[in-house]
Design a protein around this motif. Structure first.
Motif, PDB file in Angstrom:
ATOM      1  N   ASN A  14     -48.613 -37.369  12.143  1.00 31.33           N
ATOM      2  CA  ASN A  14     -47.850 -37.414  13.388  1.00 31.33           C
ATOM      3  C   ASN A  14     -46.417 -37.874  13.160  1.00 31.33           C
ATOM      4  OD1 ASN A  14     -48.960 -40.057  12.799  1.00 31.33           O
ATOM      5  ND2 ASN A  14     -48.227 -40.717  14.801  1.00 31.33           N
ATOM      6  N   GLU A  15     -46.201 -38.725  12.150  1.00 26.43           N
ATOM      7  CA  GLU A  15     -44.852 -39.227  11.886  1.00 26.43           C
ATOM      8  C   GLU A  15     -43.990 -38.171  11.204  1.00 26.43           C
ATOM      9  OE1 GLU A  15     -46.025 -43.969  11.536  1.00 26.43           O
ATOM     10  OE2 GLU A  15     -45.533 -42.844   9.721  1.00 26.43           O
ATOM     11  N   PHE A  16     -44.519 -37.503  10.169  1.00 22.13           N
ATOM     12  CA  PHE A  16     -43.648 -36.504   9.535  1.00 22.13           C
ATOM     13  C   PHE A  16     -43.533 -35.235  10.379  1.00 22.13           C
ATOM     14  CE2 PHE A  16     -47.563 -35.483   6.876  1.00 22.13           C
ATOM     15  CZ  PHE A  16     -47.735 -34.162   7.282  1.00 22.13           C
ATOM     16  N   GLU A  17     -44.476 -34.994  11.286  1.00 21.74           N
ATOM     17  CA  GLU A  17     -44.326 -33.861  12.198  1.00 21.74           C
ATOM     18  C   GLU A  17     -43.198 -34.123  13.194  1.00 21.74           C
ATOM     19  OE1 GLU A  17     -45.241 -30.102  13.992  1.00 21.74           O
ATOM     20  OE2 GLU A  17     -45.424 -31.001  11.999  1.00 21.74           O
ATOM     21  N   ASN A  18     -43.053 -35.352  13.636  1.00 20.16           N
ATOM     22  CA  ASN A  18     -41.917 -35.702  14.493  1.00 20.16           C
ATOM     23  C   ASN A  18     -40.597 -35.496  13.765  1.00 20.16           C
ATOM     24  OD1 ASN A  18     -43.502 -36.429  16.691  1.00 20.16           O
ATOM     25  ND2 ASN A  18     -43.614 -38.586  16.101  1.00 20.16           N
ATOM     26  N   LEU A  19     -40.556 -35.863  12.489  1.00 21.09           N
ATOM     27  CA  LEU A  19     -39.344 -35.661  11.704  1.00 21.09           C
ATOM     28  C   LEU A  19     -39.051 -34.178  11.526  1.00 21.09           C
ATOM     29  CD1 LEU A  19     -39.861 -38.387   8.948  1.00 21.09           C
ATOM     30  CD2 LEU A  19     -38.211 -38.450  10.818  1.00 21.09           C
ATOM     31  N   ARG A  20     -40.076 -33.385  11.289  1.00 25.62           N
ATOM     32  CA  ARG A  20     -39.876 -31.939  11.117  1.00 25.62           C
ATOM     33  C   ARG A  20     -39.300 -31.311  12.387  1.00 25.62           C
ATOM     34  NH1 ARG A  20     -41.906 -27.160  12.440  1.00 25.62           N
ATOM     35  NH2 ARG A  20     -43.414 -28.149  13.836  1.00 25.62           N
ATOM     36  N   ILE A  21     -39.877 -31.657  13.521  1.00 26.25           N
ATOM     37  CA  ILE A  21     -39.398 -31.091  14.782  1.00 26.25           C
ATOM     38  C   ILE A  21     -37.951 -31.502  15.046  1.00 26.25           C
ATOM     39  CG2 ILE A  21     -39.734 -31.143  17.281  1.00 26.25           C
ATOM     40  CD1 ILE A  21     -42.731 -31.431  16.744  1.00 26.25           C
ATOM     41  N   ALA A  22     -37.625 -32.760  14.772  1.00 22.18           N
ATOM     42  CA  ALA A  22     -36.248 -33.218  14.955  1.00 22.18           C
ATOM     43  C   ALA A  22     -35.292 -32.459  14.033  1.00 22.18           C
ATOM     44  CB  ALA A  22     -36.162 -34.717  14.688  1.00 22.18           C
ATOM     45  N   GLY A  23     -35.741 -32.165  12.803  1.00 23.58           N
ATOM     46  CA  GLY A  23     -34.902 -31.402  11.882  1.00 23.58           C
ATOM     47  C   GLY A  23     -34.673 -29.974  12.349  1.00 23.58           C
ATOM     48  N   VAL A  24     -35.709 -29.347  12.890  1.00 26.97           N
ATOM     49  CA  VAL A  24     -35.562 -27.982  13.413  1.00 26.97           C
ATOM     50  C   VAL A  24     -34.569 -27.956  14.574  1.00 26.97           C
ATOM     51  CG1 VAL A  24     -36.774 -26.121  14.609  1.00 26.97           C
ATOM     52  CG2 VAL A  24     -37.840 -27.235  12.649  1.00 26.97           C
ATOM     53  N   ARG A  25     -34.672 -28.928  15.477  1.00 26.65           N
ATOM     54  CA  ARG A  25     -33.754 -28.980  16.620  1.00 26.65           C
ATOM     55  C   ARG A  25     -32.325 -29.221  16.182  1.00 26.65           C
ATOM     56  NH1 ARG A  25     -37.632 -32.769  20.483  1.00 26.65           N
ATOM     57  NH2 ARG A  25     -39.008 -31.082  21.215  1.00 26.65           N
ATOM     58  N   LEU A  26     -32.140 -30.131  15.222  1.00 25.30           N
ATOM     59  CA  LEU A  26     -30.788 -30.410  14.722  1.00 25.30           C
ATOM     60  C   LEU A  26     -30.193 -29.176  14.067  1.00 25.30           C
ATOM     61  CD1 LEU A  26     -28.471 -32.346  14.056  1.00 25.30           C
ATOM     62  CD2 LEU A  26     -29.732 -33.026  12.006  1.00 25.30           C
ATOM     63  N   ALA A  27     -30.987 -28.478  13.262  1.00 26.53           N
ATOM     64  CA  ALA A  27     -30.495 -27.274  12.594  1.00 26.53           C
ATOM     65  C   ALA A  27     -30.142 -26.182  13.601  1.00 26.53           C
ATOM     66  CB  ALA A  27     -31.547 -26.772  11.599  1.00 26.53           C
TER      67      ALA A  27
END
Length: 259
Positions: free
Chosen positions: A70-83
């Protein structure tokens, strides 16, 4: 001045938080990131077909992680949005692996040093493929926001030291995809105890494999390797193939009938 019973020195507090994060990460299975002739390869032992450890962030950028899902999935989603936001507001070429790695480092560092919440129990890869092997980038980020620029190969997760030692001994630059994949799978199954025959053979169904392939004509270079192709690349034997009859040879010519 006497200290209260609840006082903990900052050094001890940071050590306790680091030990807590490392213990959580060590329970996860390792992920290998490896440079091959045509791009970057990611291999993980992951029996789940739905919960991915390796994912696409942007056209030429991939993300891999170990630890709490759940923690690295939150990071992944945040990275997709930032990109997406950066590519939309400026230009797609302005979305870089280095920029995403810096953003992740700030986030992880802030969470780790904050006393209000527990540190993230994750380690991540951020990878970007270039037009030539020399331009490939592979960044490894730890739970406290430290960033390392890796070359050739990198490992994170529970048995990272054992897997990395195996790759250090057997890895060479410019490997084709098939050899790089077999090397990564062998490294993940390596036990490290020096006993012959103690290494595990990981079945293809328990592997998650993806690549950033510079030879793809599409702008998006990320691709998952399907199980059918994975079995071919690993050269696993076909269980449906008939076994030769004992005492016979496939190379012997057929016997002519009498007369």
């Amino acid at each position: 001045m006497s200290m209260g019973f609840g006082y903990v020195s900052p050094e001890q507090l940071m050590k306790d938080r680091a030990d807590f994060a490392r213990k959580g990460i060590s329970r996860g299975r390792s992920v290998v990131g490896l440079q091959y002739a045509d791009g970057l390869l990611f291999v993980s032992e992951n029996p789940s077909q739905a919960l991915h450890k390796v994912s696409e962030i942007y056209d030429r950028i991939a993300f891999a992680a170990v630890g709490r899902y759940n923690e690295f999935e939150n990071l992944r989603i945040a990275g997709v949005r930032l990109a997406d936001m950066r590519g939309y507001a400026y230009d797609r070429r302005d979305v870089t692996g280095r920029g995403l790695a810096n953003a992740y480092a700030q986030t992880l560092g802030t969470i780790f040093s904050s006393g209000g919440e527990k540190p993230y129990e994750v380690e991540i890869f951020v990878a970007e493929i270039g037009d030539a092997p020399a331009e490939d980038q592979l960044y490894r980020l730890t739970y406290d926001g430290q960033v390392a620029d890796e070359h050739g190969y990198a490992v994170m997760g529970g048995a990272a030291d054992v897997v990395a030692d195996y790759l250090k001994e057997h890895y060479s630059d410019g490997l084709p995809l098939q050899e790089a994949l077999r090397l990564a799978v062998a490294a993940l199954g390596h036990s490290g105890n020096g006993t012959q025959g103690s290494d595990r053979v990981i079945p293809s169904g328990d592997l998650e494999v993806a690549v950033l392939d510079r030879t793809r004509t599409q702008p998006r270079k990320f691709s998952r390797i399907k199980p059918s192709r994975l079995e071919t690349l690993l050269g696993e034997p076909d269980a449906s193939a008939a076994e030769p009859i004992e005492g016979s040879s496939k190379d012997e010519p057929p016997v002519a009938p009498p007369g």
